[in-house]
Design a protein around this motif. Structure first.
Motif, PDB file in Angstrom:
ATOM      1  N   ALA A  42      13.765   4.632  -8.898  1.00 34.27           N
ATOM      2  CA  ALA A  42      14.263   4.521 -10.268  1.00 34.27           C
ATOM      3  C   ALA A  42      13.135   4.570 -11.303  1.00 34.27           C
ATOM      4  CB  ALA A  42      15.057   3.229 -10.427  1.00 34.27           C
ATOM      5  N   LEU A  43      12.013   3.926 -11.007  1.00 38.62           N
ATOM      6  CA  LEU A  43      10.944   3.825 -11.994  1.00 38.62           C
ATOM      7  C   LEU A  43       9.959   4.995 -11.991  1.00 38.62           C
ATOM      8  CD1 LEU A  43      10.253   0.004 -11.744  1.00 38.62           C
ATOM      9  CD2 LEU A  43      11.432   1.218 -13.569  1.00 38.62           C
ATOM     10  N   THR A  44       9.835   5.681 -10.856  1.00 38.09           N
ATOM     11  CA  THR A  44       8.861   6.773 -10.781  1.00 38.09           C
ATOM     12  C   THR A  44       9.502   8.142 -10.560  1.00 38.09           C
ATOM     13  OG1 THR A  44       8.548   6.599  -8.379  1.00 38.09           O
ATOM     14  CG2 THR A  44       7.132   5.228  -9.789  1.00 38.09           C
ATOM     15  N   GLY A  45      10.731   8.158 -10.089  1.00 35.94           N
ATOM     16  CA  GLY A  45      11.385   9.425  -9.775  1.00 35.94           C
ATOM     17  C   GLY A  45      10.928  10.023  -8.458  1.00 35.94           C
ATOM     18  N   MET A  46      10.180   9.255  -7.679  1.00 41.40           N
ATOM     19  CA  MET A  46       9.684   9.742  -6.391  1.00 41.40           C
ATOM     20  C   MET A  46      10.696   9.451  -5.286  1.00 41.40           C
ATOM     21  SD  MET A  46       5.739   8.570  -6.401  1.00 41.40           S
ATOM     22  CE  MET A  46       4.638   9.078  -7.683  1.00 41.40           C
ATOM     23  N   THR A  64       0.868  -1.166   0.000  1.00 40.84           N
ATOM     24  CA  THR A  64       0.000   0.000   0.000  1.00 40.84           C
ATOM     25  C   THR A  64       0.910   1.223   0.000  1.00 40.84           C
ATOM     26  OG1 THR A  64      -0.147  -0.060   2.415  1.00 40.84           O
ATOM     27  CG2 THR A  64      -1.919  -1.120   1.188  1.00 40.84           C
ATOM     28  N   VAL A  65       0.471   2.273  -0.676  1.00 43.50           N
ATOM     29  CA  VAL A  65       1.316   3.446  -0.852  1.00 43.50           C
ATOM     30  C   VAL A  65       0.486   4.702  -0.642  1.00 43.50           C
ATOM     31  CG1 VAL A  65       2.720   4.735  -2.503  1.00 43.50           C
ATOM     32  CG2 VAL A  65       2.808   2.256  -2.497  1.00 43.50           C
ATOM     33  N   VAL A  66       1.102   5.684  -0.026  1.00 43.32           N
ATOM     34  CA  VAL A  66       0.517   7.017   0.072  1.00 43.32           C
ATOM     35  C   VAL A  66       1.511   7.969  -0.572  1.00 43.32           C
ATOM     36  CG1 VAL A  66      -0.237   8.856   1.616  1.00 43.32           C
ATOM     37  CG2 VAL A  66      -0.717   6.473   2.192  1.00 43.32           C
ATOM     38  N   VAL A  67       1.056   8.660  -1.614  1.00 40.44           N
ATOM     39  CA  VAL A  67       1.909   9.609  -2.328  1.00 40.44           C
ATOM     40  C   VAL A  67       1.420  11.014  -2.033  1.00 40.44           C
ATOM     41  CG1 VAL A  67       2.709  10.384  -4.581  1.00 40.44           C
ATOM     42  CG2 VAL A  67       2.368   7.950  -4.168  1.00 40.44           C
ATOM     43  N   HIS A  68       2.333  11.869  -1.615  1.00 39.89           N
ATOM     44  CA  HIS A  68       2.034  13.288  -1.395  1.00 39.89           C
ATOM     45  C   HIS A  68       3.109  14.080  -2.117  1.00 39.89           C
ATOM     46  CE1 HIS A  68       0.389  16.825   0.484  1.00 39.89           C
ATOM     47  NE2 HIS A  68       1.585  17.144   0.951  1.00 39.89           N
ATOM     48  N   ARG A  69       2.696  14.816  -3.126  1.00 29.55           N
ATOM     49  CA  ARG A  69       3.603  15.520  -4.034  1.00 29.55           C
ATOM     50  C   ARG A  69       4.525  14.487  -4.669  1.00 29.55           C
ATOM     51  NH1 ARG A  69       4.382  20.979  -0.513  1.00 29.55           N
ATOM     52  NH2 ARG A  69       2.162  21.480  -0.505  1.00 29.55           N
ATOM     53  N   GLU A  70       5.800  14.563  -4.499  1.00 32.48           N
ATOM     54  CA  GLU A  70       6.736  13.598  -5.101  1.00 32.48           C
ATOM     55  C   GLU A  70       7.360  12.690  -4.048  1.00 32.48           C
ATOM     56  OE1 GLU A  70       7.277  13.087  -8.415  1.00 32.48           O
ATOM     57  OE2 GLU A  70       5.568  14.445  -8.592  1.00 32.48           O
ATOM     58  N   ILE A  71       6.652  12.477  -2.949  1.00 33.68           N
ATOM     59  CA  ILE A  71       7.154  11.625  -1.869  1.00 33.68           C
ATOM     60  C   ILE A  71       6.200  10.455  -1.685  1.00 33.68           C
ATOM     61  CG2 ILE A  71       7.685  11.517   0.588  1.00 33.68           C
ATOM     62  CD1 ILE A  71       8.369  14.513   0.410  1.00 33.68           C
ATOM     63  N   ALA A  72       6.750   9.237  -1.721  1.00 30.84           N
ATOM     64  CA  ALA A  72       5.943   8.017  -1.576  1.00 30.84           C
ATOM     65  C   ALA A  72       6.308   7.320  -0.272  1.00 30.84           C
ATOM     66  CB  ALA A  72       6.191   7.080  -2.755  1.00 30.84           C
ATOM     67  N   ARG A  73       5.299   7.038   0.536  1.00 30.59           N
ATOM     68  CA  ARG A  73       5.480   6.249   1.752  1.00 30.59           C
ATOM     69  C   ARG A  73       4.866   4.883   1.485  1.00 30.59           C
ATOM     70  NH1 ARG A  73       7.729   9.615   5.118  1.00 30.59           N
ATOM     71  NH2 ARG A  73       7.177  11.812   5.079  1.00 30.59           N
ATOM     72  N   VAL A  74       5.677   3.841   1.662  1.00 35.17           N
ATOM     73  CA  VAL A  74       5.307   2.503   1.229  1.00 35.17           C
ATOM     74  C   VAL A  74       5.192   1.567   2.426  1.00 35.17           C
ATOM     75  CG1 VAL A  74       5.992   0.561  -0.236  1.00 35.17           C
ATOM     76  CG2 VAL A  74       6.557   2.897  -0.933  1.00 35.17           C
ATOM     77  N   ARG A  75       4.179   0.697   2.398  1.00 31.65           N
ATOM     78  CA  ARG A  75       4.033  -0.375   3.383  1.00 31.65           C
ATOM     79  C   ARG A  75       3.904  -1.675   2.601  1.00 31.65           C
ATOM     80  NH1 ARG A  75       2.599  -1.085   8.742  1.00 31.65           N
ATOM     81  NH2 ARG A  75       2.338   1.148   8.971  1.00 31.65           N
ATOM     82  N   VAL A  76       4.826  -2.604   2.849  1.00 32.42           N
ATOM     83  CA  VAL A  76       4.845  -3.891   2.161  1.00 32.42           C
ATOM     84  C   VAL A  76       4.431  -4.974   3.144  1.00 32.42           C
ATOM     85  CG1 VAL A  76       6.292  -5.562   0.942  1.00 32.42           C
ATOM     86  CG2 VAL A  76       6.695  -3.122   0.634  1.00 32.42           C
ATOM     87  N   HIS A  77       3.481  -5.816   2.727  1.00 32.56           N
ATOM     88  CA  HIS A  77       3.014  -6.951   3.527  1.00 32.56           C
ATOM     89  C   HIS A  77       3.549  -8.219   2.860  1.00 32.56           C
ATOM     90  CE1 HIS A  77       0.025  -4.285   5.467  1.00 32.56           C
ATOM     91  NE2 HIS A  77       0.034  -3.704   4.287  1.00 32.56           N
ATOM     92  N   LEU A  78       4.197  -9.083   3.645  1.00 34.41           N
ATOM     93  CA  LEU A  78       4.769 -10.282   3.055  1.00 34.41           C
ATOM     94  C   LEU A  78       4.782 -11.441   4.033  1.00 34.41           C
ATOM     95  CD1 LEU A  78       7.907 -10.364   4.297  1.00 34.41           C
ATOM     96  CD2 LEU A  78       8.198  -8.598   2.603  1.00 34.41           C
ATOM     97  N   GLU A  79       5.040 -12.630   3.496  1.00 28.59           N
ATOM     98  CA  GLU A  79       5.166 -13.852   4.277  1.00 28.59           C
ATOM     99  C   GLU A  79       6.549 -14.419   4.008  1.00 28.59           C
ATOM    100  OE1 GLU A  79       1.893 -16.457   3.354  1.00 28.59           O
ATOM    101  OE2 GLU A  79       0.410 -14.932   3.870  1.00 28.59           O
TER     102      GLU A  79
END
Length: 127
Positions: free
Chosen positions: A97-101, A58-73
């Motif tokens: 690299a892929l988004t420039g964020m 899940t990601v929250v993007v504000h302007r050019e800043i992305a805060r990411v939460r990864v759920h895994l096993e």
């Protein structure tokens, strides 16, 4: 476009040029960044236990800043902290690299541990 020289020798933009403020902007949806982050987490983990759910993000993007939460096993036993650090680092690098964020924060949440038997136990007894 080549600049146009005015009657007084000044350089002006051609009349068809669009000003930077009027050109528009590119916006990358949060769900697209989340898919990139989930794929990067899969890349960082290499292999998953057979019955594990693939990582999702899940990601929250504000302007050019992305805060990411990864759920895994993860498979267990393993170096949980080391695997989480590898995922955190790889996700931040790939999203950048892929988004420039800018990605100042990647939270890794381990949802479940899967008991993985040692390789000798899977093959049976040996002498």
């Amino acid at each position: 476009m080549t600049p146009v020289t005015g009657p007084l020798g000044d350089t002006r933009r051609p009349p068809t040029a669009v000003e930077p403020a009027e050109r528009g902007a590119t916006r990358i949806a949060d769900r697209v960044v989340a898919k990139i982050a989930a794929q990067a987490a899969r890349e960082a983990l290499d292999t998953l236990p057979p019955d594990a759910v693939p990582p999702h993000a899940t990601v929250v993007v504000h302007r050019e800043i992305a805060r990411v939460r990864v759920h895994l096993e993860l498979g267990y036993p393993c170096d949980i902290g080391g695997r989480c650090n590898a995922v955190r680092r790889h996700v931040a690098e790939r999203v950048d690299a892929l988004t420039g964020m800018e990605v100042p924060e990647v939270t890794v949440q381990v949802e479940r541990l899967h008991l993985v038997p040692p390789a000798a136990a899977v093959q049976g007894r040996t002498r």
